[in-house]
Motif scaffolding. Structure first.
Motif, PDB file in Angstrom:
ATOM      1  N   LEU A   5      -6.207   3.461   4.038  1.00 57.47           N
ATOM      2  CA  LEU A   5      -5.548   4.550   3.330  1.00 57.47           C
ATOM      3  C   LEU A   5      -4.153   4.802   3.889  1.00 57.47           C
ATOM      4  CD1 LEU A   5      -5.585   6.855   1.279  1.00 57.47           C
ATOM      5  CD2 LEU A   5      -6.730   8.261   3.010  1.00 57.47           C
ATOM      6  N   GLU A   6      -4.032   4.872   5.203  1.00 55.72           N
ATOM      7  CA  GLU A   6      -2.735   5.118   5.832  1.00 55.72           C
ATOM      8  C   GLU A   6      -1.733   4.015   5.501  1.00 55.72           C
ATOM      9  OE1 GLU A   6      -3.288   5.798  10.013  1.00 55.72           O
ATOM     10  OE2 GLU A   6      -4.535   7.561   9.661  1.00 55.72           O
ATOM     11  N   ALA A   7      -2.208   2.778   5.493  1.00 56.51           N
ATOM     12  CA  ALA A   7      -1.319   1.654   5.192  1.00 56.51           C
ATOM     13  C   ALA A   7      -0.801   1.752   3.758  1.00 56.51           C
ATOM     14  CB  ALA A   7      -2.046   0.332   5.407  1.00 56.51           C
ATOM     15  N   LEU A   8      -1.675   2.085   2.824  1.00 55.15           N
ATOM     16  CA  LEU A   8      -1.248   2.203   1.430  1.00 55.15           C
ATOM     17  C   LEU A   8      -0.329   3.400   1.229  1.00 55.15           C
ATOM     18  CD1 LEU A   8      -4.465   1.321  -0.606  1.00 55.15           C
ATOM     19  CD2 LEU A   8      -2.338   0.042  -0.505  1.00 55.15           C
ATOM     20  N   GLN A   9      -0.644   4.504   1.880  1.00 52.29           N
ATOM     21  CA  GLN A   9       0.200   5.695   1.752  1.00 52.29           C
ATOM     22  C   GLN A   9       1.585   5.441   2.329  1.00 52.29           C
ATOM     23  OE1 GLN A   9      -2.450   8.559   3.588  1.00 52.29           O
ATOM     24  NE2 GLN A   9      -2.964   9.438   1.592  1.00 52.29           N
ATOM     25  N   ALA A  10       1.672   4.657   3.383  1.00 49.40           N
ATOM     26  CA  ALA A  10       2.964   4.345   3.996  1.00 49.40           C
ATOM     27  C   ALA A  10       3.826   3.516   3.047  1.00 49.40           C
ATOM     28  CB  ALA A  10       2.756   3.599   5.312  1.00 49.40           C
ATOM     29  N   GLN A  11       3.180   2.673   2.249  1.00 50.61           N
ATOM     30  CA  GLN A  11       3.900   1.856   1.270  1.00 50.61           C
ATOM     31  C   GLN A  11       4.337   2.695   0.081  1.00 50.61           C
ATOM     32  OE1 GLN A  11       1.328  -1.310   0.025  1.00 50.61           O
ATOM     33  NE2 GLN A  11       1.019  -2.085   2.087  1.00 50.61           N
TER      34      GLN A  11
ATOM     35  N   LYS B  70       0.266   2.159 -10.765  1.00 49.73           N
ATOM     36  CA  LYS B  70      -0.993   2.840 -11.086  1.00 49.73           C
ATOM     37  C   LYS B  70      -2.162   2.262 -10.284  1.00 49.73           C
ATOM     38  CE  LYS B  70      -3.919   4.190 -14.910  1.00 49.73           C
ATOM     39  NZ  LYS B  70      -4.156   4.190 -16.345  1.00 49.73           N
ATOM     40  N   LYS B  71      -2.201   0.954 -10.111  1.00 56.96           N
ATOM     41  CA  LYS B  71      -3.299   0.317  -9.385  1.00 56.96           C
ATOM     42  C   LYS B  71      -3.329   0.770  -7.923  1.00 56.96           C
ATOM     43  CE  LYS B  71      -5.334  -4.054  -8.236  1.00 56.96           C
ATOM     44  NZ  LYS B  71      -6.115  -5.009  -8.923  1.00 56.96           N
ATOM     45  N   THR B  72      -2.166   0.864  -7.297  1.00 51.72           N
ATOM     46  CA  THR B  72      -2.097   1.321  -5.915  1.00 51.72           C
ATOM     47  C   THR B  72      -2.569   2.765  -5.813  1.00 51.72           C
ATOM     48  OG1 THR B  72      -0.246  -0.175  -5.485  1.00 51.72           O
ATOM     49  CG2 THR B  72      -0.589   1.603  -3.910  1.00 51.72           C
ATOM     50  N   GLN B  73      -2.138   3.606  -6.741  1.00 46.02           N
ATOM     51  CA  GLN B  73      -2.568   5.007  -6.724  1.00 46.02           C
ATOM     52  C   GLN B  73      -4.073   5.117  -6.935  1.00 46.02           C
ATOM     53  OE1 GLN B  73      -0.702   7.800  -5.900  1.00 46.02           O
ATOM     54  NE2 GLN B  73      -2.763   8.623  -5.795  1.00 46.02           N
ATOM     55  N   GLU B  74      -4.629   4.288  -7.793  1.00 47.65           N
ATOM     56  CA  GLU B  74      -6.081   4.289  -8.008  1.00 47.65           C
ATOM     57  C   GLU B  74      -6.813   3.875  -6.734  1.00 47.65           C
ATOM     58  OE1 GLU B  74      -6.675   1.793 -11.416  1.00 47.65           O
ATOM     59  OE2 GLU B  74      -6.058   3.373 -12.808  1.00 47.65           O
ATOM     60  N   THR B  75      -6.267   2.905  -6.013  1.00 50.83           N
ATOM     61  CA  THR B  75      -6.883   2.461  -4.759  1.00 50.83           C
ATOM     62  C   THR B  75      -6.814   3.576  -3.725  1.00 50.83           C
ATOM     63  OG1 THR B  75      -6.277   0.169  -5.236  1.00 50.83           O
ATOM     64  CG2 THR B  75      -6.854   0.691  -2.954  1.00 50.83           C
ATOM     65  N   ILE B  76      -5.683   4.267  -3.642  1.00 49.03           N
ATOM     66  CA  ILE B  76      -5.548   5.404  -2.722  1.00 49.03           C
ATOM     67  C   ILE B  76      -6.584   6.468  -3.059  1.00 49.03           C
ATOM     68  CG2 ILE B  76      -4.050   7.354  -2.115  1.00 49.03           C
ATOM     69  CD1 ILE B  76      -1.678   5.356  -2.253  1.00 49.03           C
TER      70      ILE B  76
END
Length: 60
Positions: A25-31, A36-42
């Protein structure tokens, strides 16, 4: 990310699963949520973390 979280989740796995999920989660939020796909993964990661913490009565 855990593929299938169900009510039968074994809380004995929480000690290993939560740090991994939080790290993802932290890695994705940092990016940043670039699409939409990234936000869905978060969102899915946040839901998984909350599910485990609630089911296993973890207060962090």
């Amino acid at each position: 990310m855990i593929e299938n979280l169900e009510s039968s989740y074994d809380c004995a796995n929480a000690g290993g699963d939560l740090p991994k999920l939080k790290q993802e989660l932290e890695a994705l939020q940092a990016q940043g949520a670039k699409d939409k796909k990234t936000q869905e993964t978060i969102n899915r990661l946040e839901n998984q973390i909350n599910f485990i913490m609630n089911k296993c009565d973890i207060n962090h």
